[in-house]
Design a protein around this motif. Structure first.
Motif, PDB file in Angstrom:
ATOM      1  N   UNK A   1       0.821  -1.199   0.000  1.00  0.00           N
ATOM      2  CA  UNK A   1       0.000   0.000   0.000  1.00  0.00           C
ATOM      3  C   UNK A   1       0.853   1.246   0.000  1.00  0.00           C
ATOM      4  N   UNK A   2       0.466   2.257  -0.767  1.00  0.00           N
ATOM      5  CA  UNK A   2       1.210   3.511  -0.850  1.00  0.00           C
ATOM      6  C   UNK A   2       0.235   4.684  -0.804  1.00  0.00           C
ATOM      7  N   UNK A   3       0.575   5.707  -0.006  1.00  0.00           N
ATOM      8  CA  UNK A   3      -0.250   6.919   0.104  1.00  0.00           C
ATOM      9  C   UNK A   3      -1.683   6.592   0.498  1.00  0.00           C
ATOM     10  N   UNK A   4      -1.819   5.822   1.557  1.00  0.00           N
ATOM     11  CA  UNK A   4      -3.139   5.385   2.008  1.00  0.00           C
ATOM     12  C   UNK A   4      -3.482   5.995   3.363  1.00  0.00           C
ATOM     13  N   UNK A   5      -4.775   6.008   3.637  1.00  0.00           N
ATOM     14  CA  UNK A   5      -5.283   6.427   4.940  1.00  0.00           C
ATOM     15  C   UNK A   5      -6.314   5.411   5.404  1.00  0.00           C
ATOM     16  N   UNK A   6      -6.193   5.002   6.675  1.00  0.00           N
ATOM     17  CA  UNK A   6      -7.213   4.143   7.291  1.00  0.00           C
ATOM     18  C   UNK A   6      -7.269   2.776   6.605  1.00  0.00           C
ATOM     19  N   UNK A   7      -6.261   1.963   6.867  1.00  0.00           N
ATOM     20  CA  UNK A   7      -6.168   0.621   6.284  1.00  0.00           C
ATOM     21  C   UNK A   7      -6.042  -0.401   7.407  1.00  0.00           C
ATOM     22  N   UNK A   8      -6.809  -1.480   7.315  1.00  0.00           N
ATOM     23  CA  UNK A   8      -6.816  -2.518   8.337  1.00  0.00           C
ATOM     24  C   UNK A   8      -6.593  -3.872   7.683  1.00  0.00           C
ATOM     25  N   UNK A   9      -5.660  -4.625   8.215  1.00  0.00           N
ATOM     26  CA  UNK A   9      -5.445  -6.020   7.819  1.00  0.00           C
ATOM     27  C   UNK A   9      -5.622  -6.842   9.082  1.00  0.00           C
ATOM     28  N   UNK A  10      -6.681  -7.618   9.165  1.00  0.00           N
ATOM     29  CA  UNK A  10      -6.999  -8.296  10.417  1.00  0.00           C
ATOM     30  C   UNK A  10      -7.796  -9.565  10.130  1.00  0.00           C
ATOM     31  N   UNK A  11      -8.244 -10.220  11.183  1.00  0.00           N
ATOM     32  CA  UNK A  11      -9.024 -11.432  10.994  1.00  0.00           C
ATOM     33  C   UNK A  11      -9.266 -12.177  12.284  1.00  0.00           C
TER      34      UNK A  11
END
Length: 478
Positions: free
Chosen positions: A154-164
């Motif tokens: 990811x590049x130049x992102x806001x508010x990112x979630x990687x979960x589970x």
């Protein structure tokens, strides 16, 4: 289009309803709301208005079929909801083989229990991208200014979630390790998860396996929460450079409740390499690391450097455990690095079976090229260790600064080190350092005198809270 009203979702609701009815028949009285809650709720910094499953985009979870196009199609489609409450992509149980893919803003990648995302072993599935400006070249190979894209990127992102629900991301790095060992790499291996120039990131509640290189690598980013990860790779030399978590030129970072078995440092704090890191000048700072368990027989529990040319400052480490690990908190730097490592605070660390408890070196080589400035000397100061318990230790400390450039302000207090059956005769090797100790066993070197004998003294640990500690988690659902 609101995906919550699509026919596919109605079909899903019907399936859930049938399952609940079957449960009522076979078990008797069941709290249906609780059954659904246990399967669909999770903590996150942001909840999403829209949801979709990878299967809606043609995903096939048989472990053989490539899902690279399905991931791209899904994320491209869900990116349309970025300004309308965001979206989450649900990865169901199964084995989902895919090449590298890019994330989007206001987005959650959620792996259900027994979901496994498998990285392709074909290098063609990892595009080439520019090397990091603060490194100037790839770590494995110069690569003509290029390197392999990370598996999840990811590049130049806001508010990112990687979960589970403790789903798995498996980098299947064995082929990459083999190519590295046999000098068959033209470009630097991909990391497993890399987020650049981004903010408000959460990576949590997952098992990460067999990264080709570093596992979790936030770079030039801020406001990052990394929680409850299990990270596993074979010991070195099988899996070279498989660091667990590497905050790099990033700030306001919380790392907690993780278990790491690594082929390299469990956590390494970085900020660029020699003149390239000095030029970019973005430090790693305001980092909390707590409740970490590490196993790494050939590397460190936590390393500061060696690529620290943009600076590393205000690092708070507490309540951690190292088992069968080469060293505890290790500072690695060299002439030409420039930058600084300062205001490091460590307390309440337990160590079992260690080569070194304390290790600092100003002679850690490895430079990006021949243009390193020999006058660029790093500053190492205000390093605080308190409440350390260690057993089965070969050598208490190997502390080597630089001639004419001392490491200063070293404070070590309330430390008890139990030695192995065959310890080194010299327990404290100290050169070009300055500081003091209090209540340390075995007795430290003369350069670290006990200046608080008979007094109740502890090295400093900050009492203020960092902003990342006060982020409130929401209860989200899918």
């Amino acid at each position: 289009m609101d995906r919550s009203s699509t026919p596919a979702m109605f079909q899903t609701m019907e399936v859930v309803f049938v399952i609940v009815l079957l449960g009522l028949v076979s078990v008797g009285r069941v709290d249906c709301r609780q059954a659904i809650k246990l399967n669909s709720e999770y903590p996150a910094i942001s909840c999403r208005k829209h949801s979709a499953s990878l299967t809606e985009y043609g995903g096939i979870g048989d472990g053989k079929t490539s899902n690279t196009k399905a991931f791209k199609k899904a994320i491209d489609d869900l990116s349309k909801f970025s300004s309308d409450g965001g979206a989450q992509l649900i990865i169901p149980p199964g084995k989902w083989l895919t090449g590298s893919f890019n994330l989007t803003s206001h987005f959650t990648l959620y792996l259900q229990k027994d979901a496994v995302i498998l990285a392709s072993q074909d290098a063609k599935d990892f595009p080439l991208i520019p090397v990091l400006p603060s490194y100037g070249r790839g770590r494995d190979a110069p690569g003509d200014g290029l390197r392999y894209n990370s598996f999840i990127h990811g590049t130049n992102l806001t508010d990112v979630i990687i979960t589970g629900a403790n789903g798995t991301i498996d980098g299947q790095g064995q082929n990459w390790w083999h190519r590295y060992h046999h000098n068959k790499l033209n470009y630097t291996r991909p990391t497993l998860i890399e987020i650049l120039y981004s903010s408000h990131i959460q990576i949590s509640n997952l098992t990460l396996l067999n990264s080709p290189q570093w596992f979790v690598h936030p770079v030039y980013s801020s406001n990052i929460i990394i929680q409850k990860l299990t990270i596993l790779a074979p010991y070195d030399p099988v899996s070279p450079n498989t660091d667990g978590i590497n905050p790099d030129s990033s700030s306001n970072v919380l790392i907690e409740d993780c278990y790491i078995v690594s082929g390299d440092d469990c956590i390494s704090l970085k900020s660029g390499w020699d003149q390239y890191g000095i030029k970019v000048g973005i430090p790693t700072q305001h980092v909390i690391i707590r409740r970490l368990t590490c196993i790494s027989p050939d590397s460190a529990l936590i390393a500061l450097g060696s690529e620290m040319s943009g600076g590393v400052q205000d690092i708070r480490i507490e309540d951690t455990v190292a088992i069968n690990t080469e060293s505890g908190i290790r500072i690695k730097t060299a002439i030409g690095r420039g930058g600084y490592v300062k205001d490091i605070f460590v307390r309440n660390v337990t160590m079992h079976t260690m080569k070194y408890v304390f290790w600092m070196t100003g002679m850690y080589g490895s430079h990006p090229d021949n243009n390193t400035d020999p006058k660029a000397l790093p500053v190492i100061q205000n390093i605080n260790y308190n409440d350390i318990r260690a057993e089965n230790v070969t050598m208490s400390a190997n502390l080597a600064g630089m001639k004419g450039n001392q490491f200063t302000g070293i404070c070590i207090s309330n430390v008890n080190i139990g030695l192995s059956a065959k310890p080194k005769e010299l327990q404290w090797n100290c050169t070009d350092i300055a500081g003091f100790t209090s209540g340390v066993t075995p007795k430290p070197c003369a350069l670290l005198p006990d200046k608080a004998a008979g007094k109740d003294f502890s090295c400093h640990f900050p009492t203020d809270r960092l902003p990342i500690e006060d982020v409130k988690m929401n209860t989200c659902s899918y």
